[in-house]
Design an enzyme around this catalytic site. Structure first.
Site, mmCIF file in Angstrom:
data_model
loop_
_atom_site.group_PDB
_atom_site.id
_atom_site.type_symbol
_atom_site.label_atom_id
_atom_site.label_comp_id
_atom_site.label_asym_id
_atom_site.label_seq_id
_atom_site.Cartn_x
_atom_site.Cartn_y
_atom_site.Cartn_z
ATOM 1 N N HIS A 1 0.855 -1.180 0.000
ATOM 2 C CA HIS A 1 0.000 0.000 0.000
ATOM 3 C C HIS A 1 0.893 1.232 0.000
ATOM 4 O O HIS A 1 2.061 1.176 0.422
ATOM 5 C CB HIS A 1 -0.894 0.016 1.242
ATOM 6 C CG HIS A 1 -1.983 -1.020 1.216
ATOM 7 N ND1 HIS A 1 -2.973 -1.024 0.264
ATOM 8 C CD2 HIS A 1 -2.228 -2.081 2.034
ATOM 9 C CE1 HIS A 1 -3.799 -2.040 0.487
ATOM 10 N NE2 HIS A 1 -3.371 -2.700 1.548
ATOM 11 N N CYS B 1 -0.417 2.586 -4.507
ATOM 12 C CA CYS B 1 -1.136 3.829 -4.802
ATOM 13 C C CYS B 1 -0.306 5.021 -4.352
ATOM 14 O O CYS B 1 0.603 4.913 -3.532
ATOM 15 C CB CYS B 1 -2.477 3.847 -4.071
ATOM 16 S SG CYS B 1 -3.724 2.751 -4.763
#
Length: 498
Positions: free
Chosen positions: A292, A335
């Site tokens: 992440h 991301c």
């Protein structure tokens, strides 16, 4: 006999298998789904609409009958001597696939379907599916094309080597034709070929790639975020990415090492340990972080943030002397925020369909599981610094490739892995044998991923890379066979085969 009477006679003589063969040979001409072709007459009508078949242009009909070896029909229709010296709409590639299909028996077809079990949908692997239909499904899944015969080569090398050699002969003949006509030569090139090509174009030679071992490929694969106090979900599908990277970078000559489920401190300590090694006998280093992320950084499984500059800074020439002057390659699958890419209108010949409207990052259908690698709330987004600022101007020989642009999400499918990593692996497999440099390959990845919303119907994504490379990175064409399947321990601790 009138020409249309000849067409009717062909329709009456040919059977359903012949019809499928004709439609397959004409696929590049029709540029449409050929499964709807019901009869030779149906096919002939479509060819007439394309202005490639008529009484004045009977050459295609003669060529089709010649390829499927209906010589008696050729004689009866007085087409045996009909041959155009200027028009040849059936592509050599399409003829090659048809010739290969004739020499593939049922047992060999069964073995081919077995090797494609994880790549094609179940209906394409059923017993009644023909070799030509398998080829069509491979094309639909982007596993086969006129410029990408690699996967078919690998399969036939295992199943029937004599047909594999037939593909090599075809590629060689096409390369000679390209040289004579001035068309770009797409044959696989050796590293020396690529170097000569660069010199001919007055480009500087690429980075040296002469070491026995290419270098270390370090993969940080963060799956289990149960220690992040509920801020992040587990990253389902990341094991698919890890397996693909293992397979491709082992094939490229790298020593692949994986760090599973690393905290912030473990990520930094792993990079320090990598920097402390002696890389003097290696050509470069490649580092992947699958996690992440947020703008300018990535998360450890404990929720701690590591800045991208913290990672790259550890391999600077001051800290790792044995990597001075050598490419240091970073790939970040994460991301950089919560924003979704938006569609914008472009001219009619542009790559994006202006009729497509903005879409969310949710699944396009109940059967598609789409996730993102970003923060769970808008509050996790940090400053507006762009990715390029993470590479200090005083450093050289770095390349950083990001899955997405600043502030935006990246997409990962539970069943297939992430768009960015899977496209990268596919393009490396296809383009390294053609002598393409890494930046050109990443540009191709950008184009491919930017179009993926058309196939998925959900999120859009735009990868981005920045570089302080001083010349081209051209990986030598691997000498050994491509590795189809790699067995590895995934992040769940189970044995998987990719």
């Amino acid at each position: 006999m009138e020409f249309r009477e000849k067409l009717l006679m062909v329709d009456q003589v040919l059977n359903s298998d012949d019809t499928k063969a004709l439609a397959f040979l004409c696929k590049d001409i029709l540029k449409c789904d050929i499964s709807s072709v019901e009869s030779p007459i149906d096919l002939f009508q479509r060819l007439e609409e394309k202005d490639v078949l008529s009484e004045d242009q009977p050459y295609l009909l003669a060529d089709l009958l010649r390829v499927i070896e209906h010589f008696q029909l050729l004689r009866e229709l007085d087409l045996n001597s009909t041959m155009s010296t200027t028009v040849n709409p059936i592509t050599p590639y399409r003829k090659l696939l048809y010739e290969l299909s004739k020499d593939i028996g049922q047992k060999e077809l069964k073995n081919i379907k077995f090797l494609l079990n994880k790549d094609l949908k179940h209906s394409a692997l059923e017993l009644n599916v023909s070799t030509l239909e398998v080829f069509l499904e491979m094309e639909r899944m982007d596993l086969l094309s006129s410029s990408n015969l690699l996967r078919l080569e690998q399969i036939l090398k295992d199943v029937r080597p004599v047909l594999w050699k037939q593909i090599l002969q075809f590629k060689d003949s096409q390369g000679k034709i390209a040289q004579e006509t001035g068309v770009v030569d797409h044959r696989p090139r050796s590293s020396s070929d690529a170097s000569r090509r660069g010199k001919d174009q007055t480009d500087p030679p690429p980075y040296p790639m002469k070491a026995q071992q290419r270098g270390i490929c370090c993969i940080v694969n963060n799956f289990d975020f149960s220690r992040s106090s509920g801020k992040h979900k587990n990253r389902e599908g990341t094991d698919i990415d890890e397996g693909s990277l293992r397979r491709v970078f082992t094939w490229l000559g790298f020593q692949v090492e994986v760090v599973q489920d690393a905290t912030r401190d473990q990520m930094l300590s792993s990079m320090r340990e990598l920097a402390s090694r002696d890389h003097s006998g290696m050509d470069c280093v490649a580092c992947f972080v699958l996690s992440h992320g947020l703008k300018g950084g990535v998360y450890g499984v404990d929720g701690g943030v590591v800045g991208l500059e913290e990672l790259t800074d550890l391999l600077h020439g001051v800290r790792c002397a044995s990597l001075r002057g050598k490419p240091k390659l970073f790939f970040i699958q994460a991301c950089q925020g919560n924003k979704k890419e938006q569609a914008v209108p472009v001219p009619a010949n542009g790559p994006v369909n202006p009729k497509v409207h903005d879409q969310t990052d949710g699944p396009s259908s109940p059967g598609v599981n789409i996730q993102t690698d970003g923060p769970s709330s808008p509050g996790d987004i940090c400053s507006d610094a762009v990715v390029a600022s993470e590479l200090l101007p005083s450093t050289a020989d770095f390349l950083t490739a990001m899955a997405t642009t600043p502030s935006h999400v990246s997409v990962r499918l539970e069943e297939k892995g992430s768009w960015f990593i899977q496209s990268l692996c596919q393009n490396l497999e296809q383009l390294v044998p053609h002598g393409q440099d890494l930046v050109s390959i990443l540009t191709k990845v950008n184009g491919d991923v930017s179009q993926m919303f058309k196939r998925i119907g959900g999120c859009r994504q735009m990868p981005q890379h920045s570089s302080s490379l001083r010349t081209r990175v051209v990986f030598p064409v691997p000498e050994g066979p491509f590795i189809h399947k790699v067995t590895f321990n995934d992040s769940l601790g189970e044995e998987s085969t990719v």
